[in-house]
Design an enzyme around this catalytic site. Structure first.
Site, PDB file in Angstrom:
ATOM      1  CG  HIS A 197      -1.711   1.230   1.429  1.00 53.74           C
ATOM      2  ND1 HIS A 197      -3.003   1.375   0.961  1.00 53.74           N
ATOM      3  CD2 HIS A 197      -1.409   2.413   2.047  1.00 53.74           C
ATOM      4  CE1 HIS A 197      -3.461   2.578   1.278  1.00 53.74           C
ATOM      5  NE2 HIS A 197      -2.513   3.224   1.941  1.00 53.74           N
ATOM      6  CD  GLU A 198       2.184   3.680   3.692  1.00 57.41           C
ATOM      7  OE1 GLU A 198       2.561   4.750   3.178  1.00 57.41           O
ATOM      8  OE2 GLU A 198       1.127   3.579   4.347  1.00 57.41           O
ATOM      9  CG  HIS A 201       0.472   6.323  -0.626  1.00 48.80           C
ATOM     10  ND1 HIS A 201      -0.739   6.665  -1.188  1.00 48.80           N
ATOM     11  CD2 HIS A 201       0.183   5.839   0.619  1.00 48.80           C
ATOM     12  CE1 HIS A 201      -1.714   6.410  -0.333  1.00 48.80           C
ATOM     13  NE2 HIS A 201      -1.181   5.898   0.763  1.00 48.80           N
ATOM     14  CG  HIS A 207      -5.825   6.922   0.693  1.00 49.01           C
ATOM     15  ND1 HIS A 207      -5.459   7.881   1.605  1.00 49.01           N
ATOM     16  CD2 HIS A 207      -5.027   5.859   0.940  1.00 49.01           C
ATOM     17  CE1 HIS A 207      -4.498   7.419   2.374  1.00 49.01           C
ATOM     18  NE2 HIS A 207      -4.210   6.201   1.989  1.00 49.01           N
TER      19      HIS A 207
END
Length: 639
Positions: A197-198, A201, A207
């Site tokens: 997930h990180e 980014h 998101h």
């Protein structure tokens, strides 16, 4: 409660989040690394740059009036009976609005989809392995490539640093473009799905629930949000996201869960709207893997070729589209082969037929020795002759098939194999077991022969170690010898789960052997090798004025008893000793320089006792010169 109240609280919380962030960094970063904990503001785990902050502040002020107008419109709608019409807008009707929560700013995208990285030394071997697994997960489904940063390569000036900061799990969106930028993996964040997930980014994803069209797909339950966290549910402006033709993705790894920032674990903060056909609310917030939408979106964002892929297995094969039939002209296909560091790649063609031309100008297959299109060219091929086998110098190959319009060929077929071991003549690098960070393969034997420049030795430092355990290491093991021969002195044979101590050779050669049998397979090992020199053997002792202590990869200065190291880390100064006056249960400490010649005077009452730093008690003080029983230092004591 009135919607205006929630809008106001959300706005205030967002402004506060942009101006303050409480907490001390756990891992100190150098000034040239952008820390997400020092960002201008935050949206959940997203660190905002100063530019992001300015954009959001302007938009927040602009939208405040729009919020009020929307409330008035909704009230008017309720009175006219048109509210029922609004509710009937289904998810299918909303699909005409195609907006995806990825960065719309080209400067935030990584050049050629290559992301250099570093991992702080404070992480354990298992954590480092998991970070690499998360990066491989992105590589496996996209054209994005993560490469270990080479400080000497100016192309790696912009890079990410895995570190542990007070903001816990947080990262900037995309490439900041001003050098190193930190990706914080804090406590309880070191899980595969969270790191994927990180990295989303880092790639450029916001998101999912912040898309401009999100209200058509999910509802925000404002009263269940923890006070002060309302800003995390704001909708992004269309100027920050790109319209790439993809619909809302409930399954995205970038989507919040239903109870994120909730007042209670059973209270929803995000409620997916029911599917109009099944009547079921979609699941959201998974942290297991990239969704199909994530993969499509990343490939669109970086304009990945539709043909080709990244190959991460130790062996494999690939071919042009429709092989052995003809493929359509005007195509570009790219394959990226990446095996374990310390291995090389053997590439063999089993079939080859491309339209020939002078210099292979129109139709060709290019093979490059590295991870991208700027790596050294190993060969450009066309025609009907089968190319010779190719061996890489390192653990990556880049292959591109280019065909012009209206020219049809059968193409090619090839297979590859990772070759572990070999001769290494580099000043530093990494050795890893085959298939690392995943379990090593059975029945493998790898032999690395490392050679350093003359007058240097070889240093070896293990970062992670998990080899099948046995008392005498007869099944799976790592063996290190002081030289290149099987008869060279054995430094050690290692197995089990404890990281071996740092190792160095006596000369400029070292042999490292990894052996696995056909049964139990474990996580393997990762070790850094580097040139080692005994700085203490140099005429100037490495600049140390007194004692020089050689260590693996470095050295340190030290001092003889009675002296201490000065602030420059090289010179020694007379040490200070601590004396204590002990009386009535109270021990005030006096810092008195230890005299080499002469005396030091300590005054006190006759009922006081004097002890040295070793706490050896003296007799009651009298007017005389006393030699301390625990030291040879003379002290003059007056009463």
């Amino acid at each position: 409660m009135d919607l205006l109240y929630y809008m106001t609280v959300s706005l205030l919380g967002f402004i506060l989040s942009l101006t303050t962030f409480i907490g001390e960094t756990t891992r100190a970063l150098s000034d040239d690394v952008s820390s997400p904990c020092k960002a201008s503001g935050f949206l959940g785990d997203i660190a905002l740059t100063e530019d992001d902050y300015e954009r959001e502040m302007i938009r927040a002020r602009h939208n405040r009036e729009q919020y009020r107008r929307r409330i008035l419109q909704e009230r008017q709608t309720r009175t006219t009976g048109a509210r029922h019409h609004i509710k009937k807008r289904t998810i299918e009707e909303a699909k005409v609005r195609h907006v995806r929560a990825v960065t719309a700013r080209p400067e935030r995208r990584w050049t050629d989809a290559v992301i250099p990285y570093e991992i702080d030394g404070n992480f354990t071997g298992s954590q480092r392995a998991m970070f690499k697994q998360a990066m491989r997960h992105w590589e496996n489904y996209t054209c994005i490539t993560f490469v270990e940063r080479n400080p000497a390569n100016s192309e790696h000036d912009n890079h990410i640093v895995f570190t542990y900061q007070a903001c816990g799990c947080c990262s900037f969106v995309g490439r900041k473009g001003d050098g190193a930028q930190a990706v914080s993996v804090g406590k309880n964040c070191d899980k595969f799905g969270v790191v994927v997930h990180e990295l989303g980014h880092v790639v450029g994803f916001w998101h999912e629930h912040t898309r401009p069209d999100r209200n058509e797909f999910v509802g925000i339950v404002h009263q269940n949000i923890v006070p002060g966290q309302e800003y995390n549910f704001r909708v992004l402006d269309a100027a920050e996201v790109d319209s790439l033709g993809e619909t809302y993705d409930f399954a995205s790894i970038m989507h919040y869960a239903r109870n994120t920032f909730s007042r209670g674990i059973w209270l929803d903060t995000i409620l997916p709207r029911k599917d109009p056909e099944s009547g079921i609310r979609p699941e959201i917030g998974q942290r297991k893997h990239l969704s199909e939408g994530d993969i499509i979106q990343a490939n669109l964002l970086y304009k990945c070729p539709s043909c080709g892929r990244t190959l991460l297995e130790s062996t494999g094969n690939f071919s042009s589209p429709e092989w052995p039939g003809q493929y359509d002209g005007d195509q570009t296909c790219v394959w990226r082969i990446s095996v374990t560091p310390g291995e090389t790649i053997s590439l063999q063609f089993t079939g080859f037929e491309l339209v020939g031309s002078d210099g292979c100008w129109y139709n060709y297959l290019e093979v490059r020795d590295g991870h991208w299109r700027h790596s050294p060219l190993l060969g450009r091929f066309c025609g009907a002759s089968l190319p010779d086998p190719i061996l890489s110098s390192d653990s990556r190959l880049w292959i591109e098939l280019k065909s012009s319009a209206h020219r049809y060929s059968r193409g090619f077929a090839a297979n590859y194999e990772a070759i572990c071991g070999g001769h290494i003549e580099r000043e530093s690098g990494t050795l890893q077991s085959p298939n690392y960070p995943d379990d090593y393969h059975p029945s493998k034997e790898c032999v690395w022969l490392i050679t350093m420049p003359a007058n240097y030795t070889v240093g070896l430092s293990f970062q992670s170690f998990e080899i099948e355990r046995h008392e005498t290491c007869i099944y799976d093991y790592v063996e290190v010898r002081d030289g290149h021969e099987d008869t060279s002195p054995l430094i050690g044979r290692y197995c089990g789960y404890f990281i071996p101590d740092d190792i160095k050779s006596t000369g400029n050669k070292m042999m490292v052997t990894f052996v696995s049998d056909g049964s139990v397979n474990k996580g393997g090992f990762s070790a850094d090798f580097f040139k080692e020199k005994d700085e203490c053997a140099q005429p100037d002792q490495g600049g140390c004025m007194d004692v020089c202590v050689n260590t693996i990869g470095s050295y340190r200065c030290d001092c003889r008893p009675g002296y201490e190291l000065s602030s420059d880390g090289r010179r020694c100064e007379v040490a200070a000793e601590v004396y204590s006056l002990v009386y009535e249960g109270i021990s005030p400490a006096l810092l008195i320089p230890s005299p080499i010649r002469g005396t030091r005077t300590v005054s006190g009452r006759s009922s006081h006792h004097l002890t040295t730093g070793s706490h050896s008690s003296l007799s009651p003080l009298t007017s005389r010169v006393t030699r301390c029983a625990s030291t040879t230092t003379l002290m003059s004591v007056a009463v």
